[in-house]
Design a protein around this motif. Structure first.
Motif, mmCIF file in Angstrom:
data_model
loop_
_atom_site.group_PDB
_atom_site.id
_atom_site.type_symbol
_atom_site.label_atom_id
_atom_site.label_comp_id
_atom_site.label_asym_id
_atom_site.label_seq_id
_atom_site.Cartn_x
_atom_site.Cartn_y
_atom_site.Cartn_z
ATOM 1 N N THR A 1 45.136 2.004 -15.927
ATOM 2 C CA THR A 1 43.896 2.821 -16.497
ATOM 3 C C THR A 1 43.940 2.485 -17.871
ATOM 4 N N LEU A 2 42.741 2.788 -18.492
ATOM 5 C CA LEU A 2 42.468 2.512 -19.800
ATOM 6 C C LEU A 2 42.102 3.746 -20.230
ATOM 7 N N TYR A 3 42.492 3.820 -21.687
ATOM 8 C CA TYR A 3 41.968 5.064 -22.469
ATOM 9 C C TYR A 3 41.240 4.538 -23.378
ATOM 10 N N VAL A 4 39.917 5.081 -23.334
ATOM 11 C CA VAL A 4 38.612 4.549 -24.268
ATOM 12 C C VAL A 4 38.265 5.916 -25.036
ATOM 13 N N SER A 5 38.143 5.616 -26.319
ATOM 14 C CA SER A 5 37.810 6.598 -27.235
ATOM 15 C C SER A 5 36.690 6.059 -28.368
ATOM 16 N N ASN A 6 36.262 6.849 -29.127
ATOM 17 C CA ASN A 6 35.220 6.929 -30.060
ATOM 18 C C ASN A 6 33.942 6.362 -29.382
ATOM 19 N N LYS B 1 26.631 12.502 -27.474
ATOM 20 C CA LYS B 1 25.285 13.288 -27.196
ATOM 21 C C LYS B 1 24.793 12.799 -25.834
ATOM 22 N N THR B 2 25.315 11.636 -25.265
ATOM 23 C CA THR B 2 24.668 10.974 -23.986
ATOM 24 C C THR B 2 25.176 11.878 -22.718
ATOM 25 N N LYS B 3 24.486 12.385 -21.709
ATOM 26 C CA LYS B 3 24.644 13.032 -20.848
ATOM 27 C C LYS B 3 25.648 12.559 -20.111
ATOM 28 N N LYS B 4 26.646 13.410 -19.299
ATOM 29 C CA LYS B 4 27.747 12.811 -18.494
ATOM 30 C C LYS B 4 27.561 11.900 -17.459
ATOM 31 N N PRO B 5 26.587 12.078 -16.593
ATOM 32 C CA PRO B 5 26.365 11.250 -15.464
ATOM 33 C C PRO B 5 25.604 9.809 -16.038
ATOM 34 N N GLU B 6 24.973 9.870 -17.077
ATOM 35 C CA GLU B 6 24.580 8.610 -17.701
ATOM 36 C C GLU B 6 25.643 7.889 -18.365
ATOM 37 N N LEU B 7 26.504 8.543 -19.138
ATOM 38 C CA LEU B 7 27.591 7.850 -19.538
ATOM 39 C C LEU B 7 28.659 7.250 -18.655
ATOM 40 N N LYS B 8 28.840 8.110 -17.427
ATOM 41 C CA LYS B 8 29.977 7.362 -16.411
ATOM 42 C C LYS B 8 29.316 6.317 -16.004
ATOM 43 N N ALA B 9 27.913 6.273 -15.732
ATOM 44 C CA ALA B 9 27.126 5.003 -15.045
ATOM 45 C C ALA B 9 27.265 3.521 -16.021
ATOM 46 N N SER B 10 27.076 4.033 -17.123
ATOM 47 C CA SER B 10 26.965 3.013 -18.498
ATOM 48 C C SER B 10 28.586 2.479 -18.235
ATOM 49 N N LEU B 11 29.312 3.234 -18.484
ATOM 50 C CA LEU B 11 30.728 2.649 -18.475
ATOM 51 C C LEU B 11 31.165 2.103 -17.221
ATOM 52 N N VAL C 1 36.595 -1.146 -10.389
ATOM 53 C CA VAL C 1 36.741 0.179 -10.999
ATOM 54 C C VAL C 1 36.794 1.186 -10.054
ATOM 55 N N ILE C 2 37.727 1.932 -9.845
ATOM 56 C CA ILE C 2 38.143 2.972 -8.702
ATOM 57 C C ILE C 2 37.702 4.568 -9.168
ATOM 58 N N ASP C 3 37.801 4.805 -10.502
ATOM 59 C CA ASP C 3 37.464 5.905 -11.062
ATOM 60 C C ASP C 3 37.330 5.734 -12.338
ATOM 61 N N ILE C 4 36.488 6.766 -12.787
ATOM 62 C CA ILE C 4 36.001 7.121 -14.313
ATOM 63 C C ILE C 4 35.951 8.555 -14.592
ATOM 64 N N VAL C 5 36.885 8.806 -15.570
ATOM 65 C CA VAL C 5 37.231 10.579 -15.982
ATOM 66 C C VAL C 5 36.446 10.356 -17.329
ATOM 67 N N ALA C 6 35.301 11.428 -17.420
ATOM 68 C CA ALA C 6 34.770 11.352 -18.737
ATOM 69 C C ALA C 6 34.398 12.783 -18.942
ATOM 70 N N LYS C 7 34.865 13.429 -19.990
ATOM 71 C CA LYS C 7 34.591 14.790 -20.228
ATOM 72 C C LYS C 7 33.933 15.147 -21.587
ATOM 73 N N LYS C 8 32.870 16.027 -21.270
ATOM 74 C CA LYS C 8 31.807 16.184 -22.536
ATOM 75 C C LYS C 8 32.005 17.484 -23.185
ATOM 76 N N HIS C 9 33.180 18.167 -22.745
ATOM 77 C CA HIS C 9 33.099 19.206 -23.422
ATOM 78 C C HIS C 9 34.712 19.560 -24.161
ATOM 79 N N GLY C 10 34.981 20.437 -25.065
ATOM 80 C CA GLY C 10 36.370 20.669 -25.504
ATOM 81 C C GLY C 10 37.051 19.496 -25.962
#
Length: 264
Positions: free
Chosen positions: A9-14, A18-28, A38-47
């Motif tokens: 599992t990799l931790y990606v930051s920075n 502003k990109t919407k969550k579905p688009e961000l996950k698809a791009s990642l 890749v078996i899972d992508i966890v991306a949060k847009k809040h908090g």
């Protein structure tokens, strides 16, 4: 500072925020999948999760190759910062030991609650039906005793007897509330069910319920894959519906299955 222990599992930051969550996950997914499965992508847009994501590979070697190949890569005009995750993801733990899956544990607990409630409901229904049957039997006996004399008198006078009335009232089919704001979600994988869809949409304010959708799909939806499923997602008002629609349109439940979303 000590480096994190190698992990699948990799931790990606920075990340751009502003990109919407579905688009961000698809791009990642598109960016990291050339290095391995890749078996899972966890991306949060809040908090506290804004600008961060976890990329879960099936193999540690693939994660290492991705970290070396993509660290410092420009992604949405920002330089990626990638390290190993400090702790294994829930997806990785559940692959090693299914009993450790938080989602499975939550699902099993929910099923138990529903099962217990269903059992209590069915028992109450049986008792109610028994009471109503007994009451109908008493009323029928009294009515038959009282009607015999009246029917005989009418026959003697030559009066026409009314046709026997059905004692049970006709039950009207429940109709869907067409006025309730709803989203039509299509092109979902065959293994997708109402529990999975509820988990996806319960994060949105105003979410009400999920039901299977079998009517013809709107022309705006992409052509569905063979064997795909569709669902109707109900919300309490149009504003909450529009927010969920905008953030889930094109969502990838799994690669190659772009979800079609539109208001009913």
């Amino acid at each position: 500072m000590a480096l994190a222990k190698p992990s699948p599992t990799l931790y990606v930051s920075n990340l751009e925020t502003k990109t919407k969550k579905p688009e961000l996950k698809a791009s990642l997914y598109s960016l990291f999948t050339p290095y391995g499965q890749v078996i899972d992508i966890v991306a949060k847009k809040h908090g506290g999760g804004r600008g961060q994501a976890f990329i879960v590979f099936a193999e540690q070697a693939a994660a290492t190759a991705a970290m070396r190949g993509l660290s410092g890569e420009m992604f949405y005009d920002k330089e990626l910062s990638i390290t190993y995750s400090k702790s294994p993801s829930n997806t990785t733990l559940s692959r090693l030991d299914p009993s450790l899956s938080r989602d499975k544990a939550a699902m099993e607990a929910a099923k138990l609650v529903v099962s217990n409630a269903q059992g209590e409901y069915e028992q109450l229904e049986k008792e109610r039906e028994a009471d109503e049957a007994a009451l109908r039997g008493e009323k029928r006996d009294l009515a038959e005793d009282g009607d015999e004399g009246g029917r005989e008198s009418k026959r003697l006078r030559g009066d026409t007897l009314p046709e026997e009335e059905d004692e049970e009232e006709m039950e009207l089919d429940d109709e869907d509330d067409d006025d309730q704001p709803s989203l039509i979600c299509s092109n979902l994988p065959p293994e997708c069910n109402e529990d999975i869809m509820s988990a996806l949409f319960s994060q949105y304010t105003g979410f009400q319920s999920i039901t299977t959708f079998s009517s013809p799909l709107p022309k705006s939806h992409p052509k569905p894959n063979k064997g795909s499923k569709s669902f109707l997602v109900r919300f309490d008002n149009t504003d909450n519906l529009k927010k969920a629609e905008g953030e889930t349109k094109g969502y990838l439940m799994q690669p190659g299955w772009e979800m079609g979303v539109s208001a009913k």
